[in-house]
Design an enzyme around this catalytic site. Structure first.
Site, mmCIF file in Angstrom:
data_model
loop_
_atom_site.group_PDB
_atom_site.id
_atom_site.type_symbol
_atom_site.label_atom_id
_atom_site.label_comp_id
_atom_site.label_asym_id
_atom_site.label_seq_id
_atom_site.Cartn_x
_atom_site.Cartn_y
_atom_site.Cartn_z
ATOM 1 N N HIS A 26 0.828 -1.201 0.000
ATOM 2 C CA HIS A 26 0.000 0.000 0.000
ATOM 3 C C HIS A 26 0.866 1.255 0.000
ATOM 4 O O HIS A 26 0.575 2.220 -0.709
ATOM 5 C CB HIS A 26 -0.931 -0.027 1.214
ATOM 6 C CG HIS A 26 -1.839 -1.219 1.231
ATOM 7 N ND1 HIS A 26 -3.190 -1.125 0.968
ATOM 8 C CD2 HIS A 26 -1.603 -2.532 1.469
ATOM 9 C CE1 HIS A 26 -3.740 -2.327 1.046
ATOM 10 N NE2 HIS A 26 -2.786 -3.196 1.357
ATOM 11 N N ASP A 136 -5.697 5.543 1.247
ATOM 12 C CA ASP A 136 -5.992 4.129 1.052
ATOM 13 C C ASP A 136 -7.377 3.834 1.631
ATOM 14 O O ASP A 136 -7.731 4.315 2.702
ATOM 15 C CB ASP A 136 -4.933 3.286 1.767
ATOM 16 C CG ASP A 136 -4.942 1.840 1.319
ATOM 17 O OD1 ASP A 136 -5.949 1.152 1.556
ATOM 18 O OD2 ASP A 136 -3.938 1.399 0.732
ATOM 19 N N GLN A 352 12.478 -5.402 -7.748
ATOM 20 C CA GLN A 352 11.556 -6.197 -8.559
ATOM 21 C C GLN A 352 11.276 -5.585 -9.931
ATOM 22 O O GLN A 352 11.232 -6.302 -10.934
ATOM 23 C CB GLN A 352 10.249 -6.407 -7.797
ATOM 24 C CG GLN A 352 9.222 -7.222 -8.560
ATOM 25 C CD GLN A 352 8.154 -7.793 -7.663
ATOM 26 O OE1 GLN A 352 8.437 -8.633 -6.820
ATOM 27 N NE2 GLN A 352 6.921 -7.345 -7.830
ATOM 28 N N HIS A 367 2.971 -14.565 -5.752
ATOM 29 C CA HIS A 367 1.809 -14.689 -4.879
ATOM 30 C C HIS A 367 0.591 -13.955 -5.436
ATOM 31 O O HIS A 367 -0.503 -14.092 -4.913
ATOM 32 C CB HIS A 367 2.151 -14.139 -3.495
ATOM 33 C CG HIS A 367 2.491 -12.676 -3.510
ATOM 34 N ND1 HIS A 367 3.457 -12.134 -4.342
ATOM 35 C CD2 HIS A 367 1.991 -11.617 -2.814
ATOM 36 C CE1 HIS A 367 3.532 -10.830 -4.157
ATOM 37 N NE2 HIS A 367 2.659 -10.482 -3.236
ATOM 38 N N SER A 372 2.541 -6.767 -7.582
ATOM 39 C CA SER A 372 3.326 -7.696 -8.394
ATOM 40 C C SER A 372 2.628 -8.008 -9.711
ATOM 41 O O SER A 372 3.280 -8.091 -10.766
ATOM 42 C CB SER A 372 3.583 -8.991 -7.614
ATOM 43 O OG SER A 372 4.485 -8.756 -6.547
ATOM 44 N N GLN A 392 -5.370 -12.121 -3.381
ATOM 45 C CA GLN A 392 -4.500 -12.845 -4.306
ATOM 46 C C GLN A 392 -5.177 -14.005 -5.048
ATOM 47 O O GLN A 392 -4.918 -14.190 -6.246
ATOM 48 C CB GLN A 392 -3.257 -13.333 -3.552
ATOM 49 C CG GLN A 392 -2.433 -12.181 -2.985
ATOM 50 C CD GLN A 392 -1.460 -12.592 -1.903
ATOM 51 O OE1 GLN A 392 -1.129 -13.773 -1.759
ATOM 52 N NE2 GLN A 392 -1.001 -11.636 -1.108
#
Length: 474
Positions: A26, A136, A352, A367, A372, A392
């Site tokens: 987040h 958020d 990443q 995941h 991602s 997920q």
């Protein structure tokens, strides 16, 4: 009154205040969005604890160092996360629900940011014509005092996929307001059972009680990925004045030479590998695998014969900088030496975005956290989907069944079972070395090109961001 209006008109037009939930997935989204907004010359204030602001800054990749200086970080204290001033419970890799329940004390502590955030908003409201609060959705209570500031308005970040959000919204409606097409919902939708523990469900439900004051929703997604589901969410909305802004992906998609830091060792290793030959294995910041599962994964990767970069680490704790004894996941003895020419096991935070953008990376075992997913999609990399908790399982269905750019490692219905080395071996081979995998790779590359085109000058995402900036500076 005329004098007051005159003074107001002399103020700078707008400032943006970001209020994230203090968890990596987040924090990361709102810090990326902060970079995009500051590129328009608008000041951004990032409100959180010193620990989590530092965490967000330390782990951000893909932007040049100078861009961070344009963001004003406000470090507010949090109350102790647990009795006796301890940090937070450690991750529990053996728990039946692998959601990181040790984050719960942190989330509760974060609700105490309401007062300092309110004071910041009041202070800024006298310095700018308008204050834009972007928060958020899972920390809405912290910004509830926006209603007391006449020149402030708030926008809710939806930190999950539009697909998953729509499914959850649709399921909670007793009398459906319209019919869906047969292509809108895949046949095998995982249940929400086992995704989150009750204390987290209750926390989220309590935060949702403070919704209704926002002027709009912001989605970290892309219309080429899930424009249909954004349209369905707009159709579901009961507030005709609610604006929906699809501004993703927030992460940069062209990150070559943008980082001023020394290159990570795994990138140097990737430079030596053939194009599309390496699978990147990482389960994000909120997953801890059991020792037995790590062993099976290690064996499966070895037997697959494929090259790999494997990020092996525990879930974050509430304070990643706190000292103390931490579990150190281990691979079988001699494993790294035996596979030193074929794979890297990275035990710290890895860059990443740079890994996914590297030409040698041809797949991602993930995941399926939304960060991602959208990072992988925007870089055109197919996914071996291994969902662990939260949103997920449904993100994995979006990837494998809707977009058809990946394959499942494990069906959610079998989440309590150990994933064997044979399953992992076969999944990696399917993704990296079969005709089926090549077709996934082709679709992923085409979708990645479409997403990158959307954020380029004249693209749909760039135009939508322009519209958002014009709206908040009106």
């Amino acid at each position: 009154m005329e004098s007051q209006n005159c003074n107001l008109n002399q103020l700078p037009p707008v400032a943006v205040v970001m209020v994230p939930l203090p968890a990596q997935g987040h924090l990361n989204q709102l810090l990326h969005l902060s970079q995009l907004i500051t590129s328009y010359g608008i000041p951004v204030h990032f409100a959180g604890s010193a620990t989590h602001n530092n965490q967000a800054k330390l782990r951000l990749h893909g932007w040049d160092a100078e861009s961070m200086t344009r963001i004003h970080f406000h470090d507010f204290p949090l109350p102790p996360l647990a009795p006796h001033n301890s940090t937070s419970p450690p991750p529990n890799p053996g728990h039946c629900i692998p959601f990181p329940a040790h984050f719960y004390p942190l989330f509760e502590a974060a609700t105490h940011l309401r007062q300092p955030v309110s004071e910041l908003l009041h202070q800024l409201s006298s310095m700018f014509k308008r204050i834009i609060v972007i928060h958020d959705i899972i920390i809405t209570s912290v910004v509830q005092d926006v209603k007391f500031i006449p020149n402030a308005e708030s926008y809710t970040l939806m930190p999950i996929s539009a697909f998953t959000l729509f499914l959850s919204s649709w399921e909670n409606i007793a009398e459906k307001p319209f019919q869906l097409g047969s292509e809108d919902i895949p046949k095998c939708i995982p249940s929400n059972e086992g995704c989150t523990p009750p204390e987290i469900d209750n926390f989220v439900a309590n935060q949702f009680k403070f919704l209704g004051l926002e002027s709009g929703r912001i989605y970290n997604t892309s219309r080429p990925i899930e424009g249909r589901y954004v349209q369905l969410l707009e159709k579901l909305s009961t507030n005709a004045d609610m604006k929906h802004f699809v501004l993703g992906p927030f992460n940069p998609v062209d990150i070559k030479s943008k980082s001023g830091r020394q290159r990570h060792q795994c990138l140097e290793w990737l430079d030596q590998q053939e194009q599309g030959s390496v699978i990147y294995v990482s389960f994000g910041s909120s997953t801890s695998l059991s020792d037995e599962q790590i062993r099976e994964l290690a064996i499966g990767l070895e037997r697959s014969g494929q090259k790999f970069v494997w990020v092996l680490r525990n879930s974050d704790t509430g304070d990643i900088f706190a000292e103390g004894e931490a579990r150190k996941p281990q691979v079988p003895q001699g494993y790294e030496e035996r596979l030193k020419d074929r794979g890297i096991v990275e035990r710290d935070w890895a860059p990443q975005l740079e890994i996914l953008a590297h030409p040698a990376t041809g797949g991602f075992m993930s995941h399926c956290g939304w960060n991602s997913c959208i990072e992988s999609i925007s870089m055109g990399v197919p996914i071996a989907a291994w969902p662990m908790h939260s949103d997920q399982p449904r993100n994995a269905i979006l990837v494998t069944e809707v977009l058809r750019i990946g394959t499942l490692v494990r069906d959610w219905a079998h989440r309590a079972q150990l994933v064997t080395s044979t399953t992992i071996e076969n999944t990696v081979k399917t993704l990296m070395d079969t005709k089926e995998g090549n077709e996934m790779r082709k679709r992923a590359a085409e979708l990645g090109d479409a997403v990158q085109g959307s954020v380029a000058k004249g693209g749909t995402a760039r135009l939508e961001m322009d519209d958002f900036i014009a709206h908040i500076t009106r």
